[in-house]
Design a protein around this motif. Structure first.
Motif, PDB file in Angstrom:
ATOM      1  N   GLY A 546      31.246  41.596  46.199  1.00  0.00           N
ATOM      2  CA  GLY A 546      31.058  41.320  44.777  1.00  0.00           C
ATOM      3  C   GLY A 546      31.301  39.865  44.446  1.00  0.00           C
ATOM      4  N   ASP A 547      31.955  39.630  43.332  1.00  0.00           N
ATOM      5  CA  ASP A 547      32.183  38.258  42.863  1.00  0.00           C
ATOM      6  C   ASP A 547      33.544  37.710  43.277  1.00  0.00           C
ATOM      7  N   GLY A 548      34.308  38.485  44.040  1.00  0.00           N
ATOM      8  CA  GLY A 548      35.667  38.071  44.392  1.00  0.00           C
ATOM      9  C   GLY A 548      35.740  36.854  45.282  1.00  0.00           C
ATOM     10  N   LEU A 549      34.636  36.535  45.981  1.00  0.00           N
ATOM     11  CA  LEU A 549      34.663  35.388  46.892  1.00  0.00           C
ATOM     12  C   LEU A 549      34.866  34.063  46.163  1.00  0.00           C
ATOM     13  N   ALA A 550      34.577  34.031  44.885  1.00  0.00           N
ATOM     14  CA  ALA A 550      34.710  32.780  44.137  1.00  0.00           C
ATOM     15  C   ALA A 550      36.086  32.620  43.509  1.00  0.00           C
ATOM     16  N   ASN A 551      36.910  33.660  43.564  1.00  0.00           N
ATOM     17  CA  ASN A 551      38.212  33.633  42.894  1.00  0.00           C
ATOM     18  C   ASN A 551      39.315  33.451  43.935  1.00  0.00           C
ATOM     19  N   ARG A 552      39.868  32.255  44.009  1.00  0.00           N
ATOM     20  CA  ARG A 552      40.857  31.939  45.035  1.00  0.00           C
ATOM     21  C   ARG A 552      42.115  32.803  44.905  1.00  0.00           C
ATOM     22  N   ASN A 553      42.629  32.958  43.703  1.00  0.00           N
ATOM     23  CA  ASN A 553      43.840  33.756  43.520  1.00  0.00           C
ATOM     24  C   ASN A 553      43.630  35.213  43.896  1.00  0.00           C
ATOM     25  N   LEU A 555      41.508  36.345  46.100  1.00  0.00           N
ATOM     26  CA  LEU A 555      41.423  36.420  47.561  1.00  0.00           C
ATOM     27  C   LEU A 555      42.807  36.355  48.195  1.00  0.00           C
ATOM     28  N   LEU A 556      43.639  35.449  47.705  1.00  0.00           N
ATOM     29  CA  LEU A 556      44.978  35.316  48.280  1.00  0.00           C
ATOM     30  C   LEU A 556      45.826  36.554  48.022  1.00  0.00           C
ATOM     31  N   SER A 557      45.712  37.144  46.837  1.00  0.00           N
ATOM     32  CA  SER A 557      46.485  38.356  46.553  1.00  0.00           C
ATOM     33  C   SER A 557      45.995  39.533  47.397  1.00  0.00           C
ATOM     34  N   LEU A 558      44.718  39.500  47.783  1.00  0.00           N
ATOM     35  CA  LEU A 558      44.175  40.545  48.641  1.00  0.00           C
ATOM     36  C   LEU A 558      44.612  40.368  50.087  1.00  0.00           C
ATOM     37  N   LEU A 559      44.595  39.141  50.590  1.00  0.00           N
ATOM     38  CA  LEU A 559      44.705  38.878  52.022  1.00  0.00           C
ATOM     39  C   LEU A 559      46.117  38.631  52.516  1.00  0.00           C
ATOM     40  N   CYS A 560      47.075  38.387  51.631  1.00  0.00           N
ATOM     41  CA  CYS A 560      48.415  38.062  52.137  1.00  0.00           C
ATOM     42  C   CYS A 560      49.500  38.503  51.160  1.00  0.00           C
ATOM     43  N   THR A 561      50.711  38.524  51.667  1.00  0.00           N
ATOM     44  CA  THR A 561      51.865  38.893  50.847  1.00  0.00           C
ATOM     45  C   THR A 561      52.116  37.803  49.800  1.00  0.00           C
ATOM     46  N   PRO A 562      52.811  38.122  48.708  1.00  0.00           N
ATOM     47  CA  PRO A 562      53.078  37.106  47.672  1.00  0.00           C
ATOM     48  C   PRO A 562      53.767  35.858  48.222  1.00  0.00           C
ATOM     49  N   GLU A 563      54.709  36.064  49.186  1.00  0.00           N
ATOM     50  CA  GLU A 563      55.416  34.905  49.747  1.00  0.00           C
ATOM     51  C   GLU A 563      54.447  33.950  50.440  1.00  0.00           C
ATOM     52  N   VAL A 564      53.550  34.508  51.228  1.00  0.00           N
ATOM     53  CA  VAL A 564      52.572  33.676  51.939  1.00  0.00           C
ATOM     54  C   VAL A 564      51.560  33.088  50.960  1.00  0.00           C
ATOM     55  N   ALA A 565      51.174  33.871  49.941  1.00  0.00           N
ATOM     56  CA  ALA A 565      50.205  33.382  48.957  1.00  0.00           C
ATOM     57  C   ALA A 565      50.719  32.135  48.250  1.00  0.00           C
ATOM     58  N   ILE A 566      52.004  32.136  47.913  1.00  0.00           N
ATOM     59  CA  ILE A 566      52.594  30.967  47.251  1.00  0.00           C
ATOM     60  C   ILE A 566      52.581  29.765  48.184  1.00  0.00           C
ATOM     61  N   GLN A 567      52.922  30.000  49.470  1.00  0.00           N
ATOM     62  CA  GLN A 567      52.868  28.905  50.445  1.00  0.00           C
ATOM     63  C   GLN A 567      51.447  28.387  50.617  1.00  0.00           C
ATOM     64  N   ALA A 568      50.456  29.293  50.438  1.00  0.00           N
ATOM     65  CA  ALA A 568      49.054  28.908  50.603  1.00  0.00           C
ATOM     66  C   ALA A 568      48.485  28.255  49.340  1.00  0.00           C
ATOM     67  N   GLY A 569      49.304  28.171  48.286  1.00  0.00           N
ATOM     68  CA  GLY A 569      48.872  27.444  47.092  1.00  0.00           C
ATOM     69  C   GLY A 569      48.375  28.300  45.958  1.00  0.00           C
ATOM     70  N   ALA A 570      48.703  29.607  45.963  1.00  0.00           N
ATOM     71  CA  ALA A 570      48.283  30.466  44.851  1.00  0.00           C
ATOM     72  C   ALA A 570      49.016  30.067  43.582  1.00  0.00           C
ATOM     73  N   GLU A 571      48.346  30.236  42.467  1.00  0.00           N
ATOM     74  CA  GLU A 571      48.935  29.862  41.185  1.00  0.00           C
ATOM     75  C   GLU A 571      49.304  31.104  40.386  1.00  0.00           C
ATOM     76  N   GLY A 572      50.472  31.059  39.762  1.00  0.00           N
ATOM     77  CA  GLY A 572      50.871  32.113  38.846  1.00  0.00           C
ATOM     78  C   GLY A 572      51.228  33.423  39.513  1.00  0.00           C
ATOM     79  N   MET A 573      51.646  33.372  40.789  1.00  0.00           N
ATOM     80  CA  MET A 573      52.027  34.598  41.489  1.00  0.00           C
ATOM     81  C   MET A 573      53.530  34.619  41.708  1.00  0.00           C
ATOM     82  N   ALA A 574      54.135  35.781  41.493  1.00  0.00           N
ATOM     83  CA  ALA A 574      55.578  35.928  41.693  1.00  0.00           C
ATOM     84  C   ALA A 574      55.829  36.650  43.004  1.00  0.00           C
ATOM     85  N   THR A 575      56.905  36.278  43.678  1.00  0.00           N
ATOM     86  CA  THR A 575      57.260  36.949  44.919  1.00  0.00           C
ATOM     87  C   THR A 575      57.881  38.294  44.599  1.00  0.00           C
TER      88      THR A 575
END
Length: 575
Positions: A546-553, A555-575
Motif C-alpha cells: 500500500g502507501d506505507g512505503l512512503a511513511n518513515r515512522n 515503517l520503523l514502528s513496523l520493522l523494529c522495537t521502539p528502542e531501536v526505532a528511536i536509535q534509527a531516528g524515528a520521531e515522536g515514538m516512546a519506548t
C-alpha cells in the motif's frame, strides 16, 4: 512491472489492427517462400536413443536449455514453439550489463498470452548473439528479442523466430532439441531439474499475482519507490549490528566461562566453543551467546549432560561471575542460562553440541557468500521481535527458523542468490558427520562448493536491493503459503506436506531442518500462535503493497522495537 506465471502460446497483434492490416495478412497467407533457408539441407532425426529414461511424465515440462547470450551462460531459457516472438526481460539485460540505451524502439504491436488477461506492450527490442553447442561444434546466431517488463521464472524465451533462424527441431519425448552445426548435428539437452524449478517458481509468481488482484491492487504496485524503505533498513542495521567492542565483550565472556570451568577438576581439558549466531556472524547487539562445552573422551565418568551442567551452575555461582543462573534440564537440549555480571552478556551453555557447531559454521559460509543474507537475517529477527513472534518458549518462531525462511527466500528469488543447502554442505548422516567433524574440513568443503556455484553462475548475479528483498520476503510468506507446504532449504523448494514423516504432521508450520531432515525446525510453533504469526506476515505485506512505503515512522514502528526505532531516528515514538 507485470507478473508472468505460466507461458503458453504467445502471439502478437499490431497496435493499429485495421482493415489495411487485415489486407496485409491475406497477402502474407498467399505468399510462397521463394528462397532456400540456410542449413535446410541438413538431415535431422530423432530415435529411441533420444528418449528420456526413468521419467514417468513425458511432455509435462517444457524444454529449458542453457545457451550463451552475449557470452553469458544462462540456465533458464525456455524453448517455446508456441511463441510468435522471442522475449527477454530487463533483469536479464541487467545481468549481462547491457544498458537500456542499447534497445531500439519497439514495433507498434501488442503481445498476448505472456500473462493471463491483458496484453503486454513491449518496452523495446534488442538483437543479441545466442550460441548453442560446444567449443568443437557450435552455432551462433543474432536473435532479435522483444523486451517485456514482466516477472518470470525464466531468463529468456526462444520462440519460433529463433527456432527458424537456428533451423532447430524440438523433441518433447527426449526433452531435447537438435540443430545443424558446422561439424554435424548439435543436440541440446533440456534440464528436467531446471524445468521443475521454473514450474515451482511460476506457481509462486502466479499466486502472488492472484493475491494482489484479490486485494484490488494492480501488479504494477510492485514498482514502488523503495528509497524510504532502503534508508530505514540502513538505519535499523546501524542500530542493531554489533561493532568490534560488542565482539570483544563476547570473547571476554567466553574466557570468563573457560576460567570458571577450569576450576572444576572433573572437567579438566574441556574446551569452550561458541556456536549459533555468534559463530555464524548473524548476531545483533542484544543477542545471546551460545556456548558448547566439548568434553574429553575420558570425561565420561560424568554420566550425563545434566550432571555436567549442574557442575557448571555450581562453579558460576561459587565464583560469583554470573547472575540469574537457570538450569533448564527438560529442554530438548539441556542448557544453563546466565548473565555475566562483568560483561552483561546473556549466555546459553550446553554440552557436546557438535551438530549445532556444524550448522553455525555452514551458515557462516552462507553469510560470507552474500552479505545481504546476514543483513536480511538481522532485519527479519528484529521485525519478529517487534511483533512478539520470536519467542519459542511461548509458541512462536525461533531464530533458527527465521534464518531458514530468509535462506529459502534467497534460494527462490529470480535469479536465485543462494543454492540449495545440499550444494553447499550435504549432511547425509548427522551422527557420523558430528563424530568426524573438524572445522578445517568443513571450511574446505564449503569454500570449494561455493566457488563452484559462483563459477557456474557467472554473470547471473541477482542485484536486488535489500529493501526489495525485504518487501518480497513478506510477500512470499503471506498466508496461506506459510502453512500450506513444507519449506525445504535442503532442496531449495516447497514440498508436499503428505511427504512428511508421520510424527511431524502434528505441527503447525513445516520448515525442514537441512542438517536433520527428519526434524521440523519450526516445531516450537504452537497451533494457537500460528494465526498470529500469519497475521504479522500479512500485515507487513499490506504495508509494503500500500502507501506505507512512503511513511518513515510507520515503517520503523513496523520493522523494529521502539528502542531501536528511536536509535534509527524515528520521531515522536516512546519506548
Amino acid at each position: 512491472m507485470a507478473v508472468a506465471g505460466f507461458l503458453g502460446s504467445i502471439f502478437v497483434v499490431s497496435a493499429s489492427y485495421d482493415r489495411e492490416s487485415k489486407r496485409e495478412d491475406k497477402v502474407m497467407a498467399r505468399e510462397v517462400l521463394t528462397h532456400t533457408l540456410k542449413w535446410s539441407d541438413v538431415e535431422i532425426s530423432f530415435s529411441k536413443d533420444d528418449c528420456v529414461e526413468n521419467f514417468s511424465e513425458p511432455g509435462r515440462f517444457p524444454i529449458v536449455v542453457n545457451p550463451r547470450i552475449q557470452n553469458y551462460e544462462f540456465s533458464r531459457v525456455f524453448v517455446n514453439g508456441g511463441s510468435a516472438v522471442n522475449l527477454i526481460f530487463p533483469n536479464t539485460l541487467d545481468l549481462m550489463k547491457v544498458p537500456r540505451s542499447a534497445m531500439k524502439l519497439a514495433a507498434s504491436y501488442r503481445i498476448y498470452g505472456a500473462i493471463p488477461g491483458p496484453c503486454l506492450p513491449t518496452v523495446g527490442q534488442i538483437t543479441l548473439a545466442v550460441s548453442f553447442g560446444t567449443a568443437k561444434n557450435f552455432r551462433t546466431e543474432r536473435i532479435m528479442f522483444d523486451v517485456v517488463d514482466i516477472e518470470s521464472a525464466y531468463h529468456a524465451i526462444l520462440g519460433r523466430p529463433a527456432m527458424v533462424k537456428f533451423m532447430a527441431f524440438e523433441c518433447y519425448v527426449g526433452m531435447c532439441m537438435k540443430m545443424p552445426g558446422p561439424k554435424g548435428v548439435i543436440t541440446i539437452r533440456g534440464s528436467i531439474q531446471k524445468a521443475m524449478q521454473c514450474e515451482q517458481e511460476s506457481l509462486e509468481i502466479q499466486r502472488r499475482a492472484e493475491n494482489l488482484r484479490a486485494k484490488g491492487l494492480s501488479t504494477t504496485a510492485q514498482s514502488h519507490n523503495y528509497d524510504v524503505l532502503e534508508k530505514c533498513t540502513k538505519d535499523i542495521l546501524s542500530a542493531i549490528r554489533p561493532d568490534e567492542k560488542d565482539r570483544s565483550l563476547r570473547l571476554e565472556a567466553l574466557h570468563e566461562l573457560k576460567d570458571s570451568i577450569s576450576s572444576l577438576g572433573a572437567l579438566t581439558g574441556t574446551t569452550v566453543e561458541p556456536f549459533g549466531s555468534f559463530l555464524s556472524n548473524l548476531y545483533a547487539k542484544s543477542g545471546d551467546l551460545d556456548v558448547s562445552l566439548e568434553l574429553l573422551d575420558d570425561s565420561n565418568f560424568l554420566s550425563t549432560k545434566q550432571t555436567v551442567l549442574k557442575k557448571v551452575c555450581e562453579a558460576l555461582q561459587t565464583r560469583g561471575v554470573a547472575e540469574d543462573v537457570r538450569y533448564i534440564f527438560r529442554a530438548r537440549v539441556p542448557i544453563v542460562q546466565y548473565v555475566s555480571n562483568r560483561f552483561g552478556i546473556s549466555c546459553d551453555v550446553c554440552v557436546d553440541n557438535y551438530l549445532g557447531r556444524i550448522k553455525s559454521k555452514v551458515l557462516y559460509w552462507v553469510n560470507d557468500f552474500d552479505e545481504r543474507f546476514g543483513h536480511m537475517v538481522l532485519l527479519v529477527k528484529e521485525w519478529a521481535k517487534a511483533r512478539n513472534i520470536n519467542d519459542p518458549k511461548n509458541g512462536t518462531l525461533n531464530s533458527y527458523t527465521l534464518c531458514l525462511l530468509v535462506l529459502y527466500h534467497f534460494q527462490t528469488c529470480t535469479p536465485s542468490i543462494l543454492p540449495p543447502m545440499r550444494v553447499i554442505y550435504d549432511v547425509k548422516n548427522t551422527e557420523d558427520s558430528a563424530k568426524h567433524y573438524t572445522e578445517r574440513h568443513l571450511d574446505a568443503v564449503c569454500k570449494a562448493n561455493i566457488a563452484k556455484f559462483r563459477r557456474q553462475n557467472t554473470g547471473q548475479r541477482n542485484q536486488s536491493s535489500l529493501s526489495h528483498l525485504l518487501a518480497t520476503f513478506f510477500e512470499k510468506f503471506t498466508s496461506p503459503s506459510l502453512t500450506s507446504a513444507v519449506i525445504s532449504t535442503y532442496e531449495g523448494r516447497l514440498k508436499e506436506i503428505q511427504d512428511l514423516p508421520y510424527r511431524m504432521t502434528s505441527h503447525s508450520l513445516f520448515v525442514e531442518d537441512p542438517f536433520e531432515r527428519h526434524e521440523n525446525a519450526a516445531r516450537t510453533v504452537d497451533r494457537s500462535e500460528i494465526h498470529r504469526i500469519a497475521r504479522a506476515f500479512d500485515h507487513a505485506n499490506s504495508v509494503f503493497a500500500g502507501d506505507g512505503l512512503a511513511n518513515r515512522n510507520e515503517l520503523l514502528s513496523l520493522l523494529c522495537t521502539p528502542e531501536v526505532a528511536i536509535q534509527a531516528g524515528a520521531e515522536g515514538m516512546a519506548t
